[in-house]
Design a protein around this motif. Structure first.
Motif, PDB file in Angstrom:
ATOM      1  N   TYR A 111       0.854  -1.188   0.000  1.00 34.20           N
ATOM      2  CA  TYR A 111       0.000   0.000   0.000  1.00 34.20           C
ATOM      3  C   TYR A 111       0.891   1.239   0.000  1.00 34.20           C
ATOM      4  O   TYR A 111       2.104   1.157   0.242  1.00 34.20           O
ATOM      5  N   VAL A 112       0.280   2.386  -0.286  1.00 33.03           N
ATOM      6  CA  VAL A 112       0.964   3.675  -0.164  1.00 33.03           C
ATOM      7  C   VAL A 112       0.102   4.584   0.707  1.00 33.03           C
ATOM      8  O   VAL A 112      -1.123   4.634   0.565  1.00 33.03           O
ATOM      9  N   SER A 113       0.761   5.261   1.641  1.00 30.32           N
ATOM     10  CA  SER A 113       0.100   6.263   2.476  1.00 30.32           C
ATOM     11  C   SER A 113       0.336   7.625   1.840  1.00 30.32           C
ATOM     12  O   SER A 113       1.487   8.056   1.692  1.00 30.32           O
ATOM     13  N   VAL A 114      -0.735   8.305   1.440  1.00 34.44           N
ATOM     14  CA  VAL A 114      -0.658   9.512   0.620  1.00 34.44           C
ATOM     15  C   VAL A 114      -1.138  10.712   1.436  1.00 34.44           C
ATOM     16  O   VAL A 114      -2.144  10.620   2.155  1.00 34.44           O
ATOM     17  N   GLU A 115      -0.412  11.828   1.308  1.00 36.18           N
ATOM     18  CA  GLU A 115      -0.815  13.086   1.943  1.00 36.18           C
ATOM     19  C   GLU A 115      -0.725  14.202   0.915  1.00 36.18           C
ATOM     20  O   GLU A 115       0.296  14.374   0.251  1.00 36.18           O
ATOM     21  N   ASP A 116      -1.823  14.962   0.800  1.00 37.32           N
ATOM     22  CA  ASP A 116      -1.869  16.115  -0.108  1.00 37.32           C
ATOM     23  C   ASP A 116      -1.273  17.311   0.616  1.00 37.32           C
ATOM     24  O   ASP A 116      -1.820  17.789   1.605  1.00 37.32           O
ATOM     25  N   ARG A 134      -5.373  13.045   3.843  1.00 36.62           N
ATOM     26  CA  ARG A 134      -4.628  11.801   3.778  1.00 36.62           C
ATOM     27  C   ARG A 134      -5.532  10.684   3.294  1.00 36.62           C
ATOM     28  O   ARG A 134      -6.748  10.722   3.503  1.00 36.62           O
ATOM     29  N   ARG A 135      -4.893   9.680   2.690  1.00 34.90           N
ATOM     30  CA  ARG A 135      -5.624   8.490   2.269  1.00 34.90           C
ATOM     31  C   ARG A 135      -4.638   7.351   2.079  1.00 34.90           C
ATOM     32  O   ARG A 135      -3.411   7.575   2.077  1.00 34.90           O
ATOM     33  N   VAL A 136      -5.170   6.140   1.947  1.00 33.80           N
ATOM     34  CA  VAL A 136      -4.360   4.943   1.735  1.00 33.80           C
ATOM     35  C   VAL A 136      -4.820   4.269   0.453  1.00 33.80           C
ATOM     36  O   VAL A 136      -6.022   4.034   0.258  1.00 33.80           O
ATOM     37  N   GLU A 137      -3.874   3.962  -0.439  1.00 35.60           N
ATOM     38  CA  GLU A 137      -4.150   3.260  -1.690  1.00 35.60           C
ATOM     39  C   GLU A 137      -3.547   1.855  -1.591  1.00 35.60           C
ATOM     40  O   GLU A 137      -2.350   1.708  -1.322  1.00 35.60           O
ATOM     41  N   LYS A 138      -4.382   0.833  -1.801  1.00 32.70           N
ATOM     42  CA  LYS A 138      -3.945  -0.555  -1.692  1.00 32.70           C
ATOM     43  C   LYS A 138      -3.735  -1.167  -3.074  1.00 32.70           C
ATOM     44  O   LYS A 138      -4.348  -0.757  -4.054  1.00 32.70           O
ATOM     45  N   GLY A 139      -2.873  -2.194  -3.132  1.00 27.94           N
ATOM     46  CA  GLY A 139      -2.656  -2.936  -4.366  1.00 27.94           C
ATOM     47  C   GLY A 139      -3.663  -4.062  -4.521  1.00 27.94           C
ATOM     48  O   GLY A 139      -4.514  -4.265  -3.644  1.00 27.94           O
ATOM     49  N   PRO A 140      -3.612  -4.806  -5.627  1.00 29.03           N
ATOM     50  CA  PRO A 140      -2.625  -4.666  -6.722  1.00 29.03           C
ATOM     51  C   PRO A 140      -3.053  -3.600  -7.728  1.00 29.03           C
ATOM     52  O   PRO A 140      -4.201  -3.575  -8.166  1.00 29.03           O
ATOM     53  N   CYS A 141      -2.118  -2.722  -8.112  1.00 29.63           N
ATOM     54  CA  CYS A 141      -2.411  -1.671  -9.091  1.00 29.63           C
ATOM     55  C   CYS A 141      -1.103  -0.961  -9.442  1.00 29.63           C
ATOM     56  O   CYS A 141      -0.059  -1.201  -8.829  1.00 29.63           O
ATOM     57  N   ILE A 142      -1.184  -0.091 -10.465  1.00 30.05           N
ATOM     58  CA  ILE A 142      -0.115   0.850 -10.783  1.00 30.05           C
ATOM     59  C   ILE A 142      -0.608   2.212 -10.327  1.00 30.05           C
ATOM     60  O   ILE A 142      -1.578   2.752 -10.884  1.00 30.05           O
ATOM     61  N   TRP A 143       0.021   2.777  -9.317  1.00 29.92           N
ATOM     62  CA  TRP A 143      -0.469   4.015  -8.701  1.00 29.92           C
ATOM     63  C   TRP A 143       0.344   5.209  -9.182  1.00 29.92           C
ATOM     64  O   TRP A 143       1.574   5.159  -9.268  1.00 29.92           O
ATOM     65  N   PHE A 144      -0.380   6.301  -9.513  1.00 28.09           N
ATOM     66  CA  PHE A 144       0.246   7.549  -9.946  1.00 28.09           C
ATOM     67  C   PHE A 144      -0.124   8.651  -8.958  1.00 28.09           C
ATOM     68  O   PHE A 144      -1.311   8.844  -8.673  1.00 28.09           O
ATOM     69  N   PRO A 145       0.841   9.387  -8.438  1.00 31.82           N
ATOM     70  CA  PRO A 145       0.518  10.453  -7.486  1.00 31.82           C
ATOM     71  C   PRO A 145      -0.077  11.665  -8.176  1.00 31.82           C
ATOM     72  O   PRO A 145       0.079  11.874  -9.383  1.00 31.82           O
ATOM     73  N   GLU A 185       2.440  13.756  -1.492  1.00 31.76           N
ATOM     74  CA  GLU A 185       3.626  13.092  -0.971  1.00 31.76           C
ATOM     75  C   GLU A 185       3.201  11.725  -0.457  1.00 31.76           C
ATOM     76  O   GLU A 185       2.128  11.592   0.135  1.00 31.76           O
ATOM     77  N   TRP A 186       4.039  10.725  -0.635  1.00 25.99           N
ATOM     78  CA  TRP A 186       3.609   9.369  -0.334  1.00 25.99           C
ATOM     79  C   TRP A 186       4.744   8.548   0.252  1.00 25.99           C
ATOM     80  O   TRP A 186       5.924   8.883   0.108  1.00 25.99           O
ATOM     81  N   GLU A 187       4.334   7.475   0.929  1.00 25.04           N
ATOM     82  CA  GLU A 187       5.262   6.528   1.525  1.00 25.04           C
ATOM     83  C   GLU A 187       4.714   5.122   1.316  1.00 25.04           C
ATOM     84  O   GLU A 187       3.556   4.851   1.623  1.00 25.04           O
ATOM     85  N   GLN A 188       5.541   4.266   0.781  1.00 17.43           N
ATOM     86  CA  GLN A 188       5.123   2.910   0.461  1.00 17.43           C
ATOM     87  C   GLN A 188       5.366   1.985   1.649  1.00 17.43           C
ATOM     88  O   GLN A 188       6.342   2.120   2.383  1.00 17.43           O
ATOM     89  N   GLY A 189       4.438   1.038   1.859  1.00 17.05           N
ATOM     90  CA  GLY A 189       4.577   0.078   2.942  1.00 17.05           C
ATOM     91  C   GLY A 189       3.945  -1.246   2.577  1.00 17.05           C
ATOM     92  O   GLY A 189       3.280  -1.387   1.547  1.00 17.05           O
TER      93      GLY A 189
END
Length: 373
Positions: free
Chosen positions: A215-220, A226-237, A242-246
């Motif tokens: 997943y990626v933790s995203v902050e505008d 803030r929000r969290v984007e989960k896989g499986p996917c190709i994510w574009f910011p 700003e984001w952090e992958q985990g």
């Protein structure tokens, strides 16, 4: 001196070698019979001359047309010598400087040039599929980007500011664009050919590939959301993100995580088995399993604790108790939100609540028929 003879009718002097008058055609020996006959012949000759004169004038008309044509050709030659002629090719442009303005003529074609005005011929810019040029208008200061494929001619007041090639993006890439004039940002995803604007700068980056446990933790940074984007996917910011992958947390059937929402302050417990993903405002602690022996029991009671003795939440291990044997052990549980105390007996699999704090495992006292406490 040549000898001549005169005609009796028209008085034309003729050569002795000629036996007829060259004007009226009378023979040299011709004589009028009387004076009246002389007048009649003279009137006839005048009428004949009047009839013949227009025919001669008509014969002179083609001659005058030829003279006019010759004069016009001569005039064109003189104009060509004074005003040069230029043949413009398909990729040529004529730029003429007048007193206060500039005019341009694009080829192909034939142009007449005033020799008293300054001029020069320039080449057009050939742009390919990936080529572009930046153009600035010297009159109003505006700028624009021109992309190919095309044959580009400058305007009368335009100048080239620069040239370059566009960037080809695949489906896994994106470009972060920033306008240097306004500071605005935007994102364009591939596949495409990106051509920068007149005041744009771009940085090409790859998208984030996420599998089913990432997943990626995203902050505008603009709004703070803030929000969290989960896989499986190709994510574009986004342009201001700003984001952090985990990676997700794998929980077995005897594991759990204690989660606290930093935005609302709420707490919860999430149990396994699962792959657990945190929320955008979650702080969490994972609890490891701790098996209890088969001699465990739980005796429930309620004890009201003072508020000053309340401590922070700790992670408790699940207690696994076998149902086949007697329950001779127990734990004491305190709810730090309400202060209530309880005793939990085995055998069971016990998961703590979000505000529970458990004591150490204690041994129950086994009494025989002849024993007491």
């Amino acid at each position: 001196m040549a000898v001549t003879w005169s005609c009796k009718l028209c008085m034309q002097r003729n050569s002795m070698d000629s036996d007829q008058c060259i004007t009226c055609g009378r023979r040299a020996d011709w004589k009028p019979r009387s004076e009246g006959e002389m007048e009649v012949y003279r009137r006839k000759d005048v009428a004949v001359q009047r009839a013949v004169r227009p025919a001669r004038e008509d014969a002179d008309v083609p001659r005058s047309d030829a003279i006019q044509s010759a004069l016009s050709i001569l005039l064109q030659i003189l104009m060509t010598m004074m005003c040069p002629v230029r043949f413009l090719r398909m990729d040529e442009q004529l730029r003429v400087q007048h007193l206060t303005t500039i005019t341009v003529v694009n080829g192909p074609g034939l142009v007449w040039i005033n020799p008293f005005k300054s001029y020069h011929i320039t080449k057009a810019v050939t742009l390919g599929v990936l080529d572009y040029v930046r153009v600035r208008d010297t009159m109003d200061g505006s700028e624009r980007a021109v992309r190919g494929p095309r044959l580009f001619f400058l305007g009368p007041y335009e100048k080239l500011e620069g040239a370059g090639q566009g960037v080809s993006l695949t489906s896994m890439q994106y470009v972060l664009i920033q306008d240097k004039q306004t500071g605005e940002r935007k994102v364009q995803r591939g596949p495409l050919i990106w051509i920068p604007g007149p005041r744009e700068e771009g940085k090409v980056m790859n998208g984030v590939r996420l599998n089913s446990t990432e997943y990626v933790s995203v902050e505008d940074s603009l709004t703070g959301a803030r929000r969290v984007e989960k896989g499986p996917c190709i994510w574009f910011p986004g342009p201001y993100e700003e984001w952090e992958q985990g990676s997700g947390v794998w929980l077995s059937s005897t594991e759990f995580v204690t989660v606290q929402n930093t935005l609302s302050g709420d707490k919860r417990v999430d149990k396994g088995p699962c792959v657990w993903f945190p929320g955008p405002y979650d702080q969490w602690t994972k609890g490891a399993s701790a098996s209890l022996t088969c001699t465990q029991q739980l005796h429930q009671s309620v004890i009201r604790l003072p508020r000053r003795l309340a401590v922070s939440l700790r992670t408790l291990a699940a207690i696994s108790v076998s149902k086949r044997q007697l329950a001779l052990r127990y734990i004491t549980v305190v709810n730090k939100l309400t202060g209530a105390s309880s005793m939990v007996k085995g055998p069971c699999i016990w998961f703590p609540g979000p505000y529970d704090s458990a004591s150490a495992v204690k041994e129950a006292i086994v009494l025989q028929d002849d024993e007491y406490v």
